[in-house]
Design an enzyme around this catalytic site. Structure first.
Site, mmCIF file in Angstrom:
data_model
loop_
_atom_site.group_PDB
_atom_site.id
_atom_site.type_symbol
_atom_site.label_atom_id
_atom_site.label_comp_id
_atom_site.label_asym_id
_atom_site.label_seq_id
_atom_site.Cartn_x
_atom_site.Cartn_y
_atom_site.Cartn_z
ATOM 1 N N GLU A 188 0.833 -1.215 0.000
ATOM 2 C CA GLU A 188 0.000 0.000 0.000
ATOM 3 C C GLU A 188 0.863 1.259 0.000
ATOM 4 O O GLU A 188 0.416 2.351 0.363
ATOM 5 C CB GLU A 188 -0.975 -0.039 1.174
ATOM 6 C CG GLU A 188 -1.840 -1.306 1.200
ATOM 7 C CD GLU A 188 -3.268 -1.148 0.652
ATOM 8 O OE1 GLU A 188 -3.842 -0.071 0.800
ATOM 9 O OE2 GLU A 188 -3.790 -2.126 0.075
ATOM 10 N N HIS A 262 -3.949 1.580 7.716
ATOM 11 C CA HIS A 262 -2.576 1.887 7.270
ATOM 12 C C HIS A 262 -1.817 2.415 8.481
ATOM 13 O O HIS A 262 -2.411 3.078 9.348
ATOM 14 C CB HIS A 262 -2.549 2.986 6.191
ATOM 15 C CG HIS A 262 -3.085 2.571 4.865
ATOM 16 N ND1 HIS A 262 -3.934 3.371 4.125
ATOM 17 C CD2 HIS A 262 -2.893 1.465 4.125
ATOM 18 C CE1 HIS A 262 -4.248 2.762 2.995
ATOM 19 N NE2 HIS A 262 -3.628 1.596 2.970
ATOM 20 N N CYS A 381 -2.719 11.283 3.996
ATOM 21 C CA CYS A 381 -3.116 10.343 2.930
ATOM 22 C C CYS A 381 -3.050 11.016 1.568
ATOM 23 O O CYS A 381 -2.820 10.375 0.547
ATOM 24 C CB CYS A 381 -4.557 9.885 3.123
ATOM 25 S SG CYS A 381 -4.875 9.017 4.645
#
Ligand code: SUG
Length: 458
Positions: A188, A262, A381
């Protein structure tokens, strides 16, 4: 036009190596579809109407502000959505309008997946290693395969083209292919990767945080662990990182089960500082020792559960803040989402840190990023960090930098092309597809990116 030259926050005599942020521009199909399992905000807001125009303007507002602080700020483009080539590859036939209508009728979940504007979260676009860390002295990029979710797995092909167009000079930049897109290699990107260093230009220690390691390691039971250790190790090999300056550590499975999908939802690093929640890692004390063994100046700001719970950290995105060194100012500035100022405990914690002379976090700036936050995407993000030497910086596509003029042009572009309301039924509207394509065609001219989209290459 390149941004203004930056003063080194370290004073004269230091090589001018900077950390830049490349934010994802929110795309015209930004919507809430509840697609991300384990992401609390995505599930909670699944039926909310979205406002793509406001979302894009909020993101641009943050880019403009960071540029105004004297930081190097770049932009990465959104993607072509709904993605008709995926629907065709999955057996839908006919004209684009027929493909959309059939998908809406027969596989609505698929229509949501191919329409997501999730590429806005560029912390998941790739893992980036600065040239100072890499054996060949080049800056390395590996696009994340985002194998854990269908809607995100559609991003890497175009992401790779966007990165190659933005960082095109092969003398300075090395682009790898994504890892095999299967759960065993789930990757990711930078959301699970932090670099600590004494100075951006000095070799740093690269910390890879994984959710899934060997069979003997603990696992989350409720939500998936998206990042595997095997993937992180592959990225480190590809980038030519020195084994002595690479650290792997497992994210606490209990945190994943509380919505920390995350690591950047519960920890953030900048230069020598790691800011994290007590429950972020399986062994925080061991990790601190290991980081300090490689980087003796590494320092830590750990927030205890009694001050901010994991639930409050997840709802406010305190640790999804950006930590930046503002040129000319001492220490670190925290760039937080509005939700942090609205949470009493979180705001008190921020005020305590900023007021504490022993804490290297000296200032806070608050941003309204609500449209992205409702999908679980906070300030950190939305950005991909790229450390650049002067020569590398000069080699970046000049039109990808945010300047006040570029921000004006992009805002005008958003106002011209974006809707201010979107619900699921709109995704099947062929006019939305046309709007997206004409907006992106214009954008590739504004940013001088060439033909990076499938519809431009057909
Ligand atoms: O992958 N949300 C994204 C948010 C990504 C945040 N990125 C970082 N933490 N770096 C995700 O969970 C929601 C889409 C929807 O439900 O419509 C989504 O994909």
């Amino acid at each position: 036009m390149n941004p203004q030259p930056h003063l080194s926050p370290y004073g004269a005599g230091h090589t001018l190596v900077i950390e830049s942020n490349f934010d994802g521009l929110v795309g015209p199909t930004h919507n809430y579809a509840g697609l991300a399992h384990g992401n609390v905000a995505s599930a909670k807001n699944a039926t909310l109407p979205s406002n793509p125009r406001e979302a894009a303007l909020q993101g641009l507002g943050k880019m403009r502000a960071l540029c105004g602080m004297g930081l190097a700020q770049g932009v990465l483009p959104p993607q072509e959505r709904p993605h008709i080539p995926t629907l065709k590859a999955l057996g839908f036939t006919g004209k684009d309008s027929e493909v959309l209508a059939k998908t809406a009728r027969e596989a609505p979940g698929l229509l949501a997946a191919v329409s997501s504007a999730s590429s806005m979260w560029t912390a998941n676009a790739a893992t980036v290693s600065p040239s100072a860390d890499c054996a060949d002295g080049k800056l390395h990029f590996t696009p994340a395969n985002l194998a854990s979710h269908l809607h995100r797995s559609l991003e890497p092909a175009t992401t790779a083209r966007a990165l190659a167009a933005t960082f095109a000079n092969s003398r300075h930049f090395s682009h790898h292919a994504l890892l095999p897109a299967t759960p065993a290699m789930g990757d990711e990107g930078a959301a699970n990767h932090t670099r600590l260093c004494a100075d951006y230009g000095a070799a740093g220690v690269e910390l890879f945080v994984y959710g899934q390691g060997s069979d003997s390691e603990p696992k989350p039971t409720k939500y998936p662990a998206r990042q595997t250790r095997a993937a992180s190790e592959a990225v480190a090999r590809l980038h030519g990182l020195r084994a002595t300056q690479t650290v792997y550590h497992q994210q606490a499975p209990s945190a994943i089960d509380m919505g920390v999908f995350h690591n950047d939802v519960i920890a953030v690093g900048n230069r020598e500082l790691l800011f994290f929640h007590q429950q972020a890692f399986v062994d925080a004390a061991g990790l601190k020792k290991q980081l300090q063994a490689t980087l003796p100046t590494a320092c830590f700001v750990e927030v205890l559960d009694t001050e901010v719970s994991v639930a409050d950290a997840v709802s406010s995105y305190l640790f999804n803040s950006q930590l930046v060194c503002v040129p000319g100012e001492k220490g670190h500035t925290l760039i937080v989402a509005q939700e942090c100022a609205e949470n009493r405990k979180v705001w008190a914690c921020i005020q305590r840190l900023v007021a504490d002379p022993a804490c290297p976090i000296n200032a806070v700036q608050v941003f309204d990023l609500r449209q992205s936050m409702h999908n679980g995407g906070g300030p950190a993000c939305l950005r991909l960090r790229v450390v650049l030497t002067e020569a590398e910086r000069a080699a970046v596509n000049a039109q990808s930098w945010i300047t006040p003029e570029k921000a004006d042009a992009l805002e005008a572009w958003v106002r011209r092309h974006y809707r201010d309301r979107l619900v699921f039924a709109d995704l099947a509207d062929p006019a939305l597809l046309d709007e997206n394509r004409s907006a992106l065609d214009r954008l590739t001219q504004l940013l001088n990116l060439g033909s990076i989209y499938d519809f431009q290459r057909a």
